[in-house]
Design a protein around this motif. Structure first.
Motif, PDB file in Angstrom:
ATOM      1  N   VAL A 146       0.363 -44.085   2.775  1.00  0.00           N
ATOM      2  CA  VAL A 146       1.031 -42.643   2.856  1.00  0.00           C
ATOM      3  C   VAL A 146       1.795 -42.742   4.240  1.00  0.00           C
ATOM      4  N   TYR A 147       2.705 -42.297   4.113  1.00  0.00           N
ATOM      5  CA  TYR A 147       4.245 -42.674   5.723  1.00  0.00           C
ATOM      6  C   TYR A 147       3.485 -41.200   6.020  1.00  0.00           C
ATOM      7  N   PHE A 148       3.692 -40.538   6.959  1.00  0.00           N
ATOM      8  CA  PHE A 148       2.986 -38.920   7.889  1.00  0.00           C
ATOM      9  C   PHE A 148       4.136 -39.647   9.119  1.00  0.00           C
ATOM     10  N   CYS A 149       4.874 -38.001   8.977  1.00  0.00           N
ATOM     11  CA  CYS A 149       5.869 -37.965  10.323  1.00  0.00           C
ATOM     12  C   CYS A 149       4.918 -37.251  11.189  1.00  0.00           C
ATOM     13  N   ALA A 150       5.088 -37.136  12.501  1.00  0.00           N
ATOM     14  CA  ALA A 150       4.228 -37.105  14.001  1.00  0.00           C
ATOM     15  C   ALA A 150       5.135 -36.305  14.881  1.00  0.00           C
ATOM     16  N   ALA A 151       4.799 -35.210  15.511  1.00  0.00           N
ATOM     17  CA  ALA A 151       5.296 -34.835  16.200  1.00  0.00           C
ATOM     18  C   ALA A 151       4.866 -34.687  17.840  1.00  0.00           C
ATOM     19  N   ASP A 152       5.085 -34.352  18.752  1.00  0.00           N
ATOM     20  CA  ASP A 152       4.057 -34.003  19.931  1.00  0.00           C
ATOM     21  C   ASP A 152       5.492 -33.867  21.715  1.00  0.00           C
ATOM     22  N   PRO A 153       4.762 -32.926  22.055  1.00  0.00           N
ATOM     23  CA  PRO A 153       6.007 -33.148  23.294  1.00  0.00           C
ATOM     24  C   PRO A 153       5.411 -33.870  24.119  1.00  0.00           C
ATOM     25  N   ASP A 154       4.870 -34.503  24.084  1.00  0.00           N
ATOM     26  CA  ASP A 154       4.419 -35.475  25.250  1.00  0.00           C
ATOM     27  C   ASP A 154       3.903 -37.340  24.139  1.00  0.00           C
ATOM     28  N   TYR A 155       4.812 -38.264  24.607  1.00  0.00           N
ATOM     29  CA  TYR A 155       5.210 -39.541  24.163  1.00  0.00           C
ATOM     30  C   TYR A 155       3.935 -40.062  24.119  1.00  0.00           C
ATOM     31  N   GLY A 156       3.711 -39.984  24.829  1.00  0.00           N
ATOM     32  CA  GLY A 156       1.918 -40.843  24.497  1.00  0.00           C
ATOM     33  C   GLY A 156       0.807 -40.758  24.158  1.00  0.00           C
ATOM     34  N   ARG A 157       1.206 -38.895  23.277  1.00  0.00           N
ATOM     35  CA  ARG A 157       0.207 -38.665  22.531  1.00  0.00           C
ATOM     36  C   ARG A 157       0.498 -39.331  20.867  1.00  0.00           C
ATOM     37  N   ILE A 158       1.748 -39.796  20.742  1.00  0.00           N
ATOM     38  CA  ILE A 158       1.984 -39.937  19.565  1.00  0.00           C
ATOM     39  C   ILE A 158       2.091 -41.728  19.118  1.00  0.00           C
ATOM     40  N   MET A 159       0.536 -41.730  19.710  1.00  0.00           N
ATOM     41  CA  MET A 159      -0.231 -43.276  18.918  1.00  0.00           C
ATOM     42  C   MET A 159      -1.321 -43.581  18.717  1.00  0.00           C
ATOM     43  N   SER A 160      -2.029 -42.006  18.904  1.00  0.00           N
ATOM     44  CA  SER A 160      -3.129 -41.155  19.000  1.00  0.00           C
ATOM     45  C   SER A 160      -2.973 -41.154  17.400  1.00  0.00           C
ATOM     46  N   ARG A 161      -4.192 -40.933  16.905  1.00  0.00           N
ATOM     47  CA  ARG A 161      -3.713 -40.254  15.195  1.00  0.00           C
ATOM     48  C   ARG A 161      -4.881 -38.870  15.774  1.00  0.00           C
ATOM     49  N   VAL A 162      -5.337 -38.645  16.902  1.00  0.00           N
ATOM     50  CA  VAL A 162      -6.778 -37.988  16.964  1.00  0.00           C
ATOM     51  C   VAL A 162      -5.845 -37.011  17.828  1.00  0.00           C
ATOM     52  N   ARG A 163      -4.506 -37.317  18.784  1.00  0.00           N
ATOM     53  CA  ARG A 163      -4.163 -36.364  19.582  1.00  0.00           C
ATOM     54  C   ARG A 163      -2.281 -35.866  19.484  1.00  0.00           C
ATOM     55  N   VAL A 164      -2.288 -35.774  18.452  1.00  0.00           N
ATOM     56  CA  VAL A 164      -1.052 -35.153  17.735  1.00  0.00           C
ATOM     57  C   VAL A 164      -1.471 -34.068  17.484  1.00  0.00           C
ATOM     58  N   SER A 165      -0.271 -33.267  17.435  1.00  0.00           N
ATOM     59  CA  SER A 165       0.038 -32.005  18.081  1.00  0.00           C
ATOM     60  C   SER A 165       0.549 -31.841  16.568  1.00  0.00           C
ATOM     61  N   TYR A 166       1.450 -31.792  16.099  1.00  0.00           N
ATOM     62  CA  TYR A 166       2.426 -32.040  14.702  1.00  0.00           C
ATOM     63  C   TYR A 166       2.422 -33.018  13.475  1.00  0.00           C
ATOM     64  N   TRP A 167       2.329 -32.385  12.458  1.00  0.00           N
ATOM     65  CA  TRP A 167       2.204 -33.286  11.343  1.00  0.00           C
ATOM     66  C   TRP A 167       3.120 -33.315  10.104  1.00  0.00           C
ATOM     67  N   GLY A 168       3.377 -34.076   9.318  1.00  0.00           N
ATOM     68  CA  GLY A 168       4.412 -33.580   8.176  1.00  0.00           C
ATOM     69  C   GLY A 168       3.111 -33.841   6.690  1.00  0.00           C
ATOM     70  N   LYS A 169       3.708 -33.217   6.012  1.00  0.00           N
ATOM     71  CA  LYS A 169       2.588 -33.969   4.798  1.00  0.00           C
ATOM     72  C   LYS A 169       2.304 -34.908   4.174  1.00  0.00           C
ATOM     73  N   GLY A 170       3.323 -35.713   4.317  1.00  0.00           N
ATOM     74  CA  GLY A 170       3.058 -37.590   3.639  1.00  0.00           C
ATOM     75  C   GLY A 170       3.808 -36.962   3.262  1.00  0.00           C
ATOM     76  N   THR A 171       4.762 -38.614   2.916  1.00  0.00           N
ATOM     77  CA  THR A 171       5.543 -39.580   1.555  1.00  0.00           C
ATOM     78  C   THR A 171       4.459 -41.034   1.180  1.00  0.00           C
ATOM     79  N   LEU A 172       4.367 -41.122  -0.269  1.00  0.00           N
ATOM     80  CA  LEU A 172       3.539 -42.561  -0.813  1.00  0.00           C
ATOM     81  C   LEU A 172       4.817 -43.601  -0.704  1.00  0.00           C
ATOM     82  N   VAL A 173       4.190 -44.485  -0.369  1.00  0.00           N
ATOM     83  CA  VAL A 173       5.461 -45.901   0.086  1.00  0.00           C
ATOM     84  C   VAL A 173       4.543 -46.684  -0.835  1.00  0.00           C
ATOM     85  N   THR A 174       4.702 -47.223  -2.309  1.00  0.00           N
ATOM     86  CA  THR A 174       4.144 -48.389  -2.945  1.00  0.00           C
ATOM     87  C   THR A 174       4.987 -49.429  -2.936  1.00  0.00           C
ATOM     88  N   VAL A 175       3.911 -50.576  -2.178  1.00  0.00           N
ATOM     89  CA  VAL A 175       5.059 -51.623  -2.592  1.00  0.00           C
ATOM     90  C   VAL A 175       4.343 -52.858  -3.602  1.00  0.00           C
TER      91      VAL A 175
END
Length: 124
Positions: free
Chosen positions: A93-122
């Motif tokens: 499941v791929y999730f979109c993330a957003a945050d005012p702080d660029y550095g936080r968008i590498m840590s799943r515990v620090r991101v402020s905003y999340w989408g609900k996700g979309t499933l990708v199956t290969v």
């Protein structure tokens, strides 16, 4: 507040391509940095790629470098993830993330905003 809506998920054969989209809306959506994470069954959510609000700086996880590319249309507040040469282990499941702080968008515990996700199956 920022709202994120992903689209573009689905089933793709190994070696194929797929592009995910994420539309951001809300009062501050035009000034946040954005990115993508993914979560495979039974695993933790992991960083995939991120892009600065202006679209000039990007980072990709080692596992996807050379295969995935993140991009952004700033005027449309939309970020894309072009995925080529897909592998079965990219299934998640791929999730979109957003945050005012660029550095936080590498840590799943620090991101402020999340989408609900979309499933990708290969499929192999």
């Amino acid at each position: 507040q920022v709202q994120l809506v992903e689209s573009g998920g689905g089933l793709v054969q190994a070696g194929g391509s797929l592009r995910l989209s994420c539309a951001a809306s809300g009062r501050t959506s035009s000034t946040v940095h954005m990115g993508w994470f993914r979560q495979a069954p039974g695993k933790e959510r992991e960083f995939v790629a991120r892009i600065s609000w202006g679209g000039t700086v990007t980072d990709h996880a080692d596992s996807v470098k050379g295969r995935f590319t993140i991009s952004r249309v700033k005027s449309a507040n939309t970020v894309y993830l072009q995925m080529n040469s897909r592998k079965p282990e990219d299934t998640a499941v791929y999730f979109c993330a957003a945050d005012p702080d660029y550095g936080r968008i590498m840590s799943r515990v620090r991101v402020s905003y999340w989408g609900k996700g979309t499933l990708v199956t290969v499929s192999s």
